[in-house]
Design a protein around this motif. Sequence first.
Motif, PDB file in Angstrom:
ATOM      1  N   ILE A 173       0.887  -1.172   0.000  1.00 33.93           N
ATOM      2  CA  ILE A 173       0.000   0.000   0.000  1.00 33.93           C
ATOM      3  C   ILE A 173       0.919   1.214   0.000  1.00 33.93           C
ATOM      4  N   ASP A 174       0.569   2.216  -0.770  1.00 35.10           N
ATOM      5  CA  ASP A 174       1.414   3.413  -0.838  1.00 35.10           C
ATOM      6  C   ASP A 174       0.779   4.523  -0.007  1.00 35.10           C
ATOM      7  N   LEU A 175       1.622   5.274   0.655  1.00 36.45           N
ATOM      8  CA  LEU A 175       1.148   6.383   1.481  1.00 36.45           C
ATOM      9  C   LEU A 175       1.812   7.667   1.011  1.00 36.45           C
ATOM     10  N   VAL A 176       1.008   8.701   0.771  1.00 39.69           N
ATOM     11  CA  VAL A 176       1.551   9.991   0.334  1.00 39.69           C
ATOM     12  C   VAL A 176       0.971  11.060   1.249  1.00 39.69           C
ATOM     13  N   SER A 177       1.864  11.815   1.877  1.00 42.23           N
ATOM     14  CA  SER A 177       1.371  12.766   2.879  1.00 42.23           C
ATOM     15  C   SER A 177       2.145  14.077   2.832  1.00 42.23           C
ATOM     16  N   ASP A 178       1.451  15.148   3.190  1.00 41.54           N
ATOM     17  CA  ASP A 178       2.113  16.458   3.306  1.00 41.54           C
ATOM     18  C   ASP A 178       1.976  16.999   4.726  1.00 41.54           C
ATOM     19  N   ALA A 179       1.738  16.105   5.666  1.00 38.96           N
ATOM     20  CA  ALA A 179       1.614  16.467   7.080  1.00 38.96           C
ATOM     21  C   ALA A 179       0.198  16.907   7.425  1.00 38.96           C
ATOM     22  N   THR A 182      -3.265  12.651   4.112  1.00 36.90           N
ATOM     23  CA  THR A 182      -2.539  11.444   3.707  1.00 36.90           C
ATOM     24  C   THR A 182      -3.397  10.637   2.737  1.00 36.90           C
ATOM     25  N   TRP A 183      -2.785  10.312   1.598  1.00 40.30           N
ATOM     26  CA  TRP A 183      -3.444   9.447   0.616  1.00 40.30           C
ATOM     27  C   TRP A 183      -2.943   8.020   0.826  1.00 40.30           C
ATOM     28  N   CYS A 184      -3.883   7.071   0.899  1.00 38.92           N
ATOM     29  CA  CYS A 184      -3.533   5.644   0.890  1.00 38.92           C
ATOM     30  C   CYS A 184      -3.883   5.128  -0.493  1.00 38.92           C
ATOM     31  N   ILE A 185      -2.901   4.611  -1.185  1.00 39.91           N
ATOM     32  CA  ILE A 185      -3.094   4.261  -2.601  1.00 39.91           C
ATOM     33  C   ILE A 185      -2.939   2.756  -2.769  1.00 39.91           C
ATOM     34  N   TYR A 186      -3.921   2.198  -3.475  1.00 45.66           N
ATOM     35  CA  TYR A 186      -4.007   0.736  -3.584  1.00 45.66           C
ATOM     36  C   TYR A 186      -3.654   0.232  -4.976  1.00 45.66           C
ATOM     37  N   ARG A 269      -7.032   4.093  -7.389  1.00 40.65           N
ATOM     38  CA  ARG A 269      -7.742   3.537  -6.235  1.00 40.65           C
ATOM     39  C   ARG A 269      -7.060   4.034  -4.969  1.00 40.65           C
ATOM     40  N   TYR A 270      -7.790   4.843  -4.226  1.00 39.31           N
ATOM     41  CA  TYR A 270      -7.165   5.466  -3.059  1.00 39.31           C
ATOM     42  C   TYR A 270      -8.236   5.838  -2.042  1.00 39.31           C
TER      43      TYR A 270
END
Lengths: 273, 273, 273
Positions: A173-179, A182-186, A269-270
């Motif tokens: 699972i990918d996580l993208v965050s700017d504090a 947070t996006w969880c990407i599938y 997908r997120y």
Amino acid sequence: MFGTLLKTLRAQNPLIHCITNYVTANDCANLLLACGARPIMADDPGEVEEITALAAGLVLNIGTLHQQTLPAMEAAGRRAKALGHPVVLDPVGAGASALRSSAALRLLEQVRPTLIRGNASELKALARGSGSTQGVDAAAADRVTPENLDQMAAFVKALAARTGAVVAMTGAIDLVSDAEKTWCIYNGRPEMGRVTGTGCQLSALAGAFLAASPDTPLEAAAAAVCAMGLCGEIAHSRMGPLDGNATYRTYIIDAMDRLAPDTLEQGARYEMR
Amino acid sequence: MFGTLLKTLRAQNPLIHCITNYVTANDCANLLLACGARPIMADDPGEVEEITALAAGLVLNIGTLHQQTLPAMEAAGRRAKALGHPVVLDPVGAGASALRSSAALRLLEQVRPTLIRGNASELKALARGSGSTQGVDAAAADRVTPENLDQMAAFVKALAARTGAVVAMTGAIDLVSDAEKTWCIYNGRPEMGRVTGTGCQLSALAGAFLAASPDTPLEAAAAAVCAMGLCGEIAHSRMGPLDGNATYRTYIIDAMDRLAPDTLEQGARYEMR
Amino acid sequence: MFGTLLKTLRAQNPLIHCITNYVTANDCANLLLACGARPIMADDPGEVEEITALAAGLVLNIGTLHQQTLPAMEAAGRRAKALGHPVVLDPVGAGASALRSSAALRLLEQVRPTLIRGNASELKALARGSGSTQGVDAAAADRVTPENLDQMAAFVKALAARTGAVVAMTGAIDLVSDAEKTWCIYNGRPEMGRVTGTGCQLSALAGAFLAASPDTPLEAAAAAVCAMGLCGEIAHSRMGPLDGNATYRTYIIDAMDRLAPDTLEQGARYEMR
């Protein structure tokens, strides 16, 4: 939104300066061309500032780090930041050696990258200031799973807060965050880990998305992560019974070349946290 | 004539010494093998003169130039010329940085290459002694079109006269001149620009054609340009609806591997000026 | 037995440290992933000892040797040996320049590799302490044929005895010897010579087999040679009328990715001497 970001990238054809490793440089260049950007690889200290000034974004990848290239990365990074260009740091293998860990930490501090993209082991090494990476893949204990997702998301968010960068932790699972968000990407396929350099390619792709949409770095990074994963899915669906990781490598880049904005929009997908 | 030149190349299997960039070195090696030549990549100052003495031709490509490699290029170039071997200069990105421009100019002066192969922006940078290249692709204003063909042909001819080299300017239309005659070559596909390193591959290929037919460098260079473009056409005709630039990359080299002399003879599209 | 060795390799996923050339590094990485190992490329003197300590095996390849990398190879090699890790030496182009010959000899002496993998010309240069290699391919006079097989086998055996290493001489017929036993291996296709880096890939593969089965280096090396040759055969059987060496390159790695232990067990063709 991601479809629009891809359209913007294709309309702008940003020049992306990569200071990167010799193992995956060719794939990064073809992936950048596939997504609509234009690559230029240059790492000599005597030219990197000029080259990065011509470009719209910079990608720093320490996959085959040489001590003499580190000053070039710092100089290019500072110049790019001074010009307002997004800078992506891919701390390949941080934690695997003192040289890589200290180089990644130094770039973090000196350059203040716009985006840090790595696997869990690499990002933990950055966060700790040290670490025990097993090679260039995430250690088993560092896999993002549904069970530790909250904990991992909190870690990524905290690292983003501390560094001022968008942080993209990629794995199952990918996580993208700017504090803040947070996006969880599938998107993605586990078989992508059997192709060398898919992480490097993602970092280059993120550089392209950020260069084309510099005002929305979080969304641009998330779009790149979804696009790369989706291309891995599309490529996998083409695989025949005799095809292995080398054909998969080719098909992933092909998929990026053919990726329509609508396909990205609908295939992403997120969820937000 | 071009068919005969390809037959000669395949009969001779010349060893081609490449001092080239790490982004496209693998493709250049496979393309050289495909055309019937044998590649050897070596760039350490401590061995380049010996290596180039074993070889039949030398290709100098500054795509990822390092300052410490420049003396190796000069030494190898001088030695190759002293031995009567053809030398190809590919001034990748000349004009994009002072380092690249000055390196290309220095190699021009010190080595006096047999063939210079570049895009319009790179060759203009060489002609001016400076320039404003946008990355490693030709700037839009530098595209060769039917409208500016006469002007571009005059430029190429003049550069050939001034340098004593055959000059090959590649783009939508390719121009190859030795200051006396100019070939306008219409082979190729625009999609080749979406595959990294097709220019580098052409320079390597030209080195092979020149090494096999050193007494007719103009014709050898023109044959290489036609052959590369024709392979781009053949490869493109194989592409399926899901194939993108990565598959295209593979098919271009495949096409060279399978290129019959008669196919080249009949498929070459050119006119003399 | 070879099937079991492949199963062991896939179960262990050994991390393989490669100090290798930039021409074929990507193929070596994908081939290592295909066979079940994990690659890490690192050549800076400041980190190679740490990196090799994390790994289970080391591959030293001098295909694009730089003088400054030689101390890194020595340091990594000594450290790997001290840790009991198998070390593979691929003396690419030994005999083609004094630099390569002396580097290969120095590594032989300083590191005492577990396995030396080269073609006949390279190994003869090592044995003589000098030589006249034609590029990176075996000279015609150095081809292993049914006629000179006994003589070549005696040479390989003697070199193994003198160096204390397993020696793998690859060509039309491959010979693998540890000074006691010699395997003559008949797998492979001549077309593999038209793909750059199949020798480098074999050396990397051998590193993986040896790292997974360090107590039986002779058998592990022979298994790697059979596996690579068999993948060349399987890949060749997939080739269509338009496919050339670039598709072949992809299919060879694919074949390794898909190679079942039973297929290796049954497809290996060899005899003992």
